[in-house]
Write an enzyme that holds these catalytic residues in place. Sequence first.
Site, PDB file in Angstrom:
ATOM      1  N   GLY A  69       0.811  -1.220   0.000  1.00  0.00           N
ATOM      2  CA  GLY A  69       0.000   0.000   0.000  1.00  0.00           C
ATOM      3  C   GLY A  69       0.845   1.270   0.000  1.00  0.00           C
ATOM      4  CB  THR A  71       0.464   3.699  -4.483  1.00  0.00           C
ATOM      5  OG1 THR A  71       1.364   2.730  -5.044  1.00  0.00           O
ATOM      6  CG2 THR A  71       0.135   4.755  -5.510  1.00  0.00           C
ATOM      7  CD1 TRP A  72      -4.603   5.245   0.278  1.00  0.00           C
ATOM      8  CD2 TRP A  72      -4.637   3.256   1.317  1.00  0.00           C
ATOM      9  NE1 TRP A  72      -5.741   5.183   1.037  1.00  0.00           N
ATOM     10  CE2 TRP A  72      -5.790   3.984   1.688  1.00  0.00           C
ATOM     11  CE3 TRP A  72      -4.443   1.970   1.844  1.00  0.00           C
ATOM     12  CZ2 TRP A  72      -6.752   3.460   2.561  1.00  0.00           C
ATOM     13  CZ3 TRP A  72      -5.399   1.448   2.712  1.00  0.00           C
ATOM     14  CH2 TRP A  72      -6.533   2.192   3.061  1.00  0.00           C
ATOM     15  CG  HIS A 140      10.188  -0.950  -1.142  1.00  0.00           C
ATOM     16  ND1 HIS A 140       8.964  -0.668  -0.609  1.00  0.00           N
ATOM     17  CD2 HIS A 140      10.014  -0.944  -2.493  1.00  0.00           C
ATOM     18  CE1 HIS A 140       8.081  -0.492  -1.597  1.00  0.00           C
ATOM     19  NE2 HIS A 140       8.696  -0.641  -2.741  1.00  0.00           N
ATOM     20  CB  SER A 171      -0.554  -7.403  -3.822  1.00  0.00           C
ATOM     21  OG  SER A 171      -0.464  -6.189  -4.505  1.00  0.00           O
ATOM     22  CE1 TYR A 229      -3.724  -1.405   0.934  1.00  0.00           C
ATOM     23  CE2 TYR A 229      -5.498  -2.825   1.722  1.00  0.00           C
ATOM     24  CZ  TYR A 229      -4.922  -2.076   0.719  1.00  0.00           C
ATOM     25  OH  TYR A 229      -5.543  -1.990  -0.509  1.00  0.00           O
TER      26      TYR A 229
HETATM   27  P1  A3P Z   1      -3.772  -5.293  -4.765  1.00  0.00           P
HETATM   28  O1  A3P Z   1      -2.784  -5.881  -5.704  1.00  0.00           O
HETATM   29  O2  A3P Z   1      -4.182  -6.244  -3.697  1.00  0.00           O
HETATM   30  O3  A3P Z   1      -4.930  -4.664  -5.439  1.00  0.00           O
HETATM   31  P2  A3P Z   1       2.030  -0.703  -3.429  1.00  0.00           P
HETATM   32  O4  A3P Z   1       1.440   0.652  -3.566  1.00  0.00           O
HETATM   33  O5  A3P Z   1       2.882  -0.864  -2.213  1.00  0.00           O
HETATM   34  O6  A3P Z   1       2.681  -1.152  -4.680  1.00  0.00           O
HETATM   35  O7  A3P Z   1       0.805  -1.691  -3.118  1.00  0.00           O
HETATM   36  C1  A3P Z   1      -0.085  -2.015  -4.139  1.00  0.00           C
HETATM   37  C2  A3P Z   1      -1.366  -2.505  -3.546  1.00  0.00           C
HETATM   38  O8  A3P Z   1      -2.089  -1.407  -2.973  1.00  0.00           O
HETATM   39  C3  A3P Z   1      -2.273  -3.078  -4.626  1.00  0.00           C
HETATM   40  O9  A3P Z   1      -3.045  -4.091  -3.983  1.00  0.00           O
HETATM   41  C4  A3P Z   1      -3.087  -1.858  -5.007  1.00  0.00           C
HETATM   42  O10 A3P Z   1      -4.280  -2.148  -5.673  1.00  0.00           O
HETATM   43  C5  A3P Z   1      -3.332  -1.248  -3.642  1.00  0.00           C
HETATM   44  N1  A3P Z   1      -3.658   0.186  -3.688  1.00  0.00           N
HETATM   45  C6  A3P Z   1      -3.191   1.120  -4.541  1.00  0.00           C
HETATM   46  N2  A3P Z   1      -3.729   2.312  -4.279  1.00  0.00           N
HETATM   47  C7  A3P Z   1      -4.560   2.151  -3.227  1.00  0.00           C
HETATM   48  C8  A3P Z   1      -5.434   3.033  -2.503  1.00  0.00           C
HETATM   49  N3  A3P Z   1      -5.532   4.308  -2.823  1.00  0.00           N
HETATM   50  N4  A3P Z   1      -6.130   2.500  -1.487  1.00  0.00           N
HETATM   51  C9  A3P Z   1      -6.030   1.207  -1.159  1.00  0.00           C
HETATM   52  N5  A3P Z   1      -5.253   0.316  -1.812  1.00  0.00           N
HETATM   53  C10 A3P Z   1      -4.513   0.778  -2.838  1.00  0.00           C
END
Ligand code: A3P
Length: 333
Positions: A69, A71-72, A140, A171, A229
């Site tokens: 998560g 990006t979130w 990371h 994921s 998360y």
């Molecule tokens: P999934 O593959 O389970 O959908 P990272 O950002 O660390 O690469 O993590 C990616 C995961 O966070 C993916 O999970 C993605 O869909 C999810 N993700 C991306 N943006 C998000 C948001 N705004 N809120 C919640 N989950 C999010």
Amino acid sequence: EEEELKLLSQECKELLLSLPKEKGWRTPFLYQFQGFWCQPKEIQSIISFQKHFKSRESDVILATIPKSGTTWLKALVFAIINRRRFPPATTSDTSRNHPLLTSNPHDLVPFLEYKLYANNQVPDLSKFPDDDEPRTFATHVPYPSLEESIKKSESVKIVYLCRNPFDTLISSWHFMKILRPESLPQFSLEEAFKMYCNGIVGFGPFWEHMLGYWNESLKRPEKVLFLKYEDIKEDVVSNLKELASFLGFPFSVEEEREGVVIQEIAKLCSFDKLKELEVNKYGKAMTFSKHFENKHLFRKGEVGDWVNYLNPLMVKQLSQLMEEKFMGSGLSF
Ligand code: A3P
């Protein structure tokens, strides 16, 4: 891959020869460097980061293991810290220019190892403009391998976002299949599962990554905030309050009473909102590979999608492993 290896410094090439290696997820090999697994390019930038980065007292570091998560978290922290400059309301006129509407979060909060110190660069971060304080970076890298001044400082803040290992595995597997070059053979879930449980995954073992930050957050709660998360999904308001206070940007009494700002930040950074933005549908922010598109960062964004992939035996194995690794730590999922 060969092209990439050619770009490595002599020092890094020599180092690789001495490191244990295993088959990788999206590159032919992962190498065990300072106790964790990563790719040659990452090793080179981490060495550079460790050597050249100097923290400022107000710095904020966002740490995750991939696919938890990141990006979130970047979006949320950016929106919280900058809410006076950029009001988050998704409807009002003043907020039409919010950077999150036109930039991918990875372009607003740079990775230390994929962006700033990538490709043998040593960025001059002293030039960060004052109105960009606090400087916010992401990584990371596991806790013990962070650059020393980050760990020593009483004031530099670290936010760690952790996701349950089942979803993180699924994921990661989906993501790596997209990034994996065609020259490498297909990558089955069974294979990914085995590697994951053996600790062989980027920046893993996952339990060591999580426990490193977890233990530090217990020792120094004012320095390391450990978020999950799943908790943010379940109760975004109280988690955002905690995050904002921790960062030194607490919501005011009015902001809390009305609750609007917090809701607006949550909405602006939500999976559904970000996924549908032009920049995230068609843009490119990350430099994972030439073909990488932002849309791959937004797959499902759900809790518990693993039930659609893992068989009962896998669930049992991974549960047992987690029980064993996290036993006595206080960390559970
Ligand atoms: P999934 O593959 O389970 O959908 P990272 O950002 O660390 O690469 O993590 C990616 C995961 O966070 C993916 O999970 C993605 O869909 C999810 N993700 C991306 N943006 C998000 C948001 N705004 N809120 C919640 N989950 C999010």
